[in-house]
Design an enzyme around this catalytic site. Sequence first.
Site, PDB file in Angstrom:
ATOM      1  N   GLY A  69       0.934  -1.218   0.018  1.00  0.00           N
ATOM      2  CA  GLY A  69       0.003   0.093  -0.014  1.00  0.00           C
ATOM      3  C   GLY A  69       0.813   1.359   0.085  1.00  0.00           C
ATOM      4  N   ASN A 152      -7.037   4.762   9.228  1.00  0.00           N
ATOM      5  CA  ASN A 152      -6.672   3.370   9.889  1.00  0.00           C
ATOM      6  C   ASN A 152      -6.619   3.619  11.639  1.00  0.00           C
ATOM      7  OD1 ASN A 152      -4.434   5.296   8.660  1.00  0.00           O
ATOM      8  ND2 ASN A 152      -3.342   4.141   9.976  1.00  0.00           N
ATOM      9  N   GLN A 180      -7.170   0.963   3.806  1.00  0.00           N
ATOM     10  CA  GLN A 180      -7.815   0.534   5.172  1.00  0.00           C
ATOM     11  C   GLN A 180      -9.447   0.144   4.796  1.00  0.00           C
ATOM     12  OE1 GLN A 180      -7.656  -1.232   8.490  1.00  0.00           O
ATOM     13  NE2 GLN A 180      -5.900   0.220   8.403  1.00  0.00           N
ATOM     14  N   THR A 238      10.209  -8.113 -11.971  1.00  0.00           N
ATOM     15  CA  THR A 238       9.577  -9.042 -12.206  1.00  0.00           C
ATOM     16  C   THR A 238       8.212  -9.256 -11.169  1.00  0.00           C
ATOM     17  OG1 THR A 238      11.541 -10.260 -13.185  1.00  0.00           O
ATOM     18  CG2 THR A 238       9.525 -11.573 -12.220  1.00  0.00           C
ATOM     19  N   CYS A 326       3.989   4.887  16.444  1.00  0.00           N
ATOM     20  CA  CYS A 326       4.955   4.940  17.653  1.00  0.00           C
ATOM     21  C   CYS A 326       5.096   3.702  18.445  1.00  0.00           C
ATOM     22  CB  CYS A 326       4.859   6.511  18.166  1.00  0.00           C
ATOM     23  SG  CYS A 326       5.968   6.752  19.476  1.00  0.00           S
TER      24      CYS A 326
HETATM   25  C1  LIG Z   1      -1.727  -0.018   6.198  1.00  0.00           C
HETATM   26  C2  LIG Z   1      -1.814   1.019   5.502  1.00  0.00           C
HETATM   27  C3  LIG Z   1      -0.995   1.654   4.407  1.00  0.00           C
HETATM   28  C4  LIG Z   1       0.162   0.866   4.354  1.00  0.00           C
HETATM   29  O1  LIG Z   1       0.100  -0.338   3.616  1.00  0.00           O
HETATM   30  P1  LIG Z   1       1.441  -1.154   3.591  1.00  0.00           P
HETATM   31  O2  LIG Z   1       0.899  -2.457   2.526  1.00  0.00           O
HETATM   32  O3  LIG Z   1       1.507  -1.800   4.848  1.00  0.00           O
HETATM   33  O4  LIG Z   1       2.646  -0.439   2.851  1.00  0.00           O
HETATM   34  C5  LIG Z   1      -1.308   2.936   3.815  1.00  0.00           C
HETATM   35  N1  LIG Z   1      -2.481   3.539   4.207  1.00  0.00           N
HETATM   36  C6  LIG Z   1      -3.433   3.231   5.306  1.00  0.00           C
HETATM   37  C7  LIG Z   1      -4.334   3.821   5.408  1.00  0.00           C
HETATM   38  C8  LIG Z   1      -3.279   1.848   5.954  1.00  0.00           C
HETATM   39  O5  LIG Z   1      -3.931   1.397   6.767  1.00  0.00           O
END
Ligand SMILES: *Cc1c(COP(=O)(O)O)cnc(C)c1O
Length: 384
Positions: A69, A152, A180, A238, A326
């Site tokens: 993400g 989140n 999220q 890849t 944190c």
């Molecule tokens: C978890 C999260 C991310 C980051 O995703 P990853 O796959 O852990 O890098 C970004 N935005 C939100 C809102 C998230 O909850």
Amino acid sequence: MIYLDYAATTPVDSRVFDAMLPYFRESFGNPSSIHRFGQKAEAAVDAAREKVAAVLHCKPGEIIFTSCGSESDNLALRGAAIAKRNVTGKKWILTSKTEHHAVSKTAQQLEKEYGFLLEWLDVDEYGAIRPISLNKAVCTDTVLASVMFANNEIGTINPIPELAAIARANNILFHTDAVQAAAYLDVNVEKLGVDLMSLGGHKFYGPKGVGALYVRNGTELIPQMTGGGQESSLRAGTQNVPYIVGFAVALQLAMEERDARIAHVQPLRDHIIGEVLETISDSKLTGHPESRLPNHASFVFKDVDGNLLLQLLDSAGFACSSGSACKTGNPEPSEVITSLGTPRNWALGSLRITLGVDSSPAHVDEFLKTLPILVEKARGLHQR
Ligand SMILES: *Cc1c(COP(=O)(O)O)cnc(C)c1O
């Protein structure tokens, strides 16, 4: 140990795991290879892309697979802002303090290192971005706005269709971080009206280390990973075939089972919110009371060290979160909680409980029996 931290990550669904397995050993080919091993791997990636496109109501060519993400957020912001500035010269970026760091830190880097200008959108007391706040901030020099679909830390859902419509009317690119949200909300990009949308596999029972970015046809991007021509030359490297296969199956299951999953978690969530506010003095819900993720309960407690509370909960057998990343050292209140106007002696005592497939009424009852005792204990140990 009872897991109440599904917003941090989820276990891989066994159906997802089974779908991934053949692509580690039997069908291990490189999708770019000409031979039949390659063709088989390419067919798996193509099928996954079609599955994802069907959920998002877009064309398969509008899906770019990434490593997570965070990478999707980075590609969206840096890639689109630079490409559009190259053509138009526009340089204002709009986002908010409630964004995940994958967006807010990227926006700050664009300001510091790439000569963009950054404006933080006002958030309301629930951590939502209201249409009026975007309307107020847009100008003829705005290149891109990024507003998350669901938060989140505090679970608040933003009015994305209204916000995206304002962006479109002002010829501004609109990105949403739906990492999220995708576990519980409809991520139909036609209904949402967004140009760019980030997803991450491990928040909806897919594997970690795989994500996707929706890029509306006609939206130019500068690749952030240069090299081979994979992913329409927007993301070299890849493809991670088993993870992409798993991502697609997990997203499809999230859509098919959405109503059942909501029916399972929402009453448990409502029970937690009601009981916590009733039984614990000086407690407050963070985020929106109604417009929030159905599996998400988040609170602040006055004069409680949130990290200490998490340790006490862990010792008592409950895995929860403060909502922010944190973990150690000199605790600073989360920027998201602070942006709601929460005073410091409340903001430091944040707690997030997020439910999922394995959550049960018995788990929730046990948790609700334990939490008030531990909050009082943490308060007794609080250093003023
Ligand atoms: C978890 C999260 C991310 C980051 O995703 P990853 O796959 O852990 O890098 C970004 N935005 C939100 C809102 C998230 O909850």
